[in-house]
Design an enzyme around this catalytic site. Sequence first.
Site, short mmCIF file in Angstrom:
data_model
loop_
_atom_site.label_atom_id
_atom_site.label_comp_id
_atom_site.label_asym_id
_atom_site.label_seq_id
_atom_site.Cartn_x
_atom_site.Cartn_y
_atom_site.Cartn_z
N GLU A 47 3.62 3.26 0.51
CA GLU A 47 2.40 3.17 -0.30
C GLU A 47 2.58 2.22 -1.48
O GLU A 47 1.66 1.47 -1.83
CB GLU A 47 2.00 4.56 -0.80
N GLU B 131 -1.38 -5.63 -1.55
CA GLU B 131 -2.80 -5.78 -1.84
C GLU B 131 -3.02 -6.51 -3.15
O GLU B 131 -3.91 -7.36 -3.26
CB GLU B 131 -3.47 -4.41 -1.88
#
Length: 249
Positions: free
Chosen positions: A81, A88
């Site tokens: 994560e 991102e």
Amino acid sequence: MDILERCDIMGDSRNKWKNIGVTEKFNVAFEGIFETIRTERHMKFHCFCTIIIFILSLFLDIGKNEALAIIISVSLIWIAELFNTAIESCVDMVTEKYHPLAKRAKDIAAGAVLITAINALFVGYIVFEKKIVLNMKDMFYLMKSSYQHTVLSIFVLIIVIVICIKAISGKGTALRGGFPSGHSALATSILTLVTSQTNNPKIFFLTLVLTILVIHSRIEGKIHTFFETMVGAFLGWAVTYLILVIVNL
């Protein structure tokens, strides 16, 4: 801002990273984790699940190999994560417009998180399937018969809750300052534990004075506000009292 300017900024950031101290590097690393928890809904869910898994692992009769499998699985989810969020952010920094390669990078990173999550589900099912039911009575017996296990469990749980709240609130670091006060939480937890074990008013008042001194030192040193220490104190009392009540049922 073009790519060359962004590369120059990244180069300056690397130079600054090399010049900071070891303690500051730890704080920066924790801040990266906290930022992900604050901004990513999925990371908040991972944090909640980690607390639940930690509590189950702490009280159930789990072997070393099973504990190692759980630790690795949970760590992989957090790492995936964190990398997903980093990828991102990098993609958004390069371009804010839709691009097939940008979509591909984000989709692949999300796929990595999905794989680690599915792996953790299988591991959790294999480890906890029968132990949750079979060891529930043994867990309460251990807590009732061993006060040391109860105290250790309370302290660890309080520390985990405080760190998670700090990460979500975005105030302070894991080891210093922020909302709520971890020192106040532990101090009132100790006060509650002592109160539950003694009928001597002298011991109670002595522990109460020490607790007040701990809380006052956090305010006097401008590490926490009065409100932060009071919330921490209430949290420490509430968690300790709740666990003591459950154990003594």
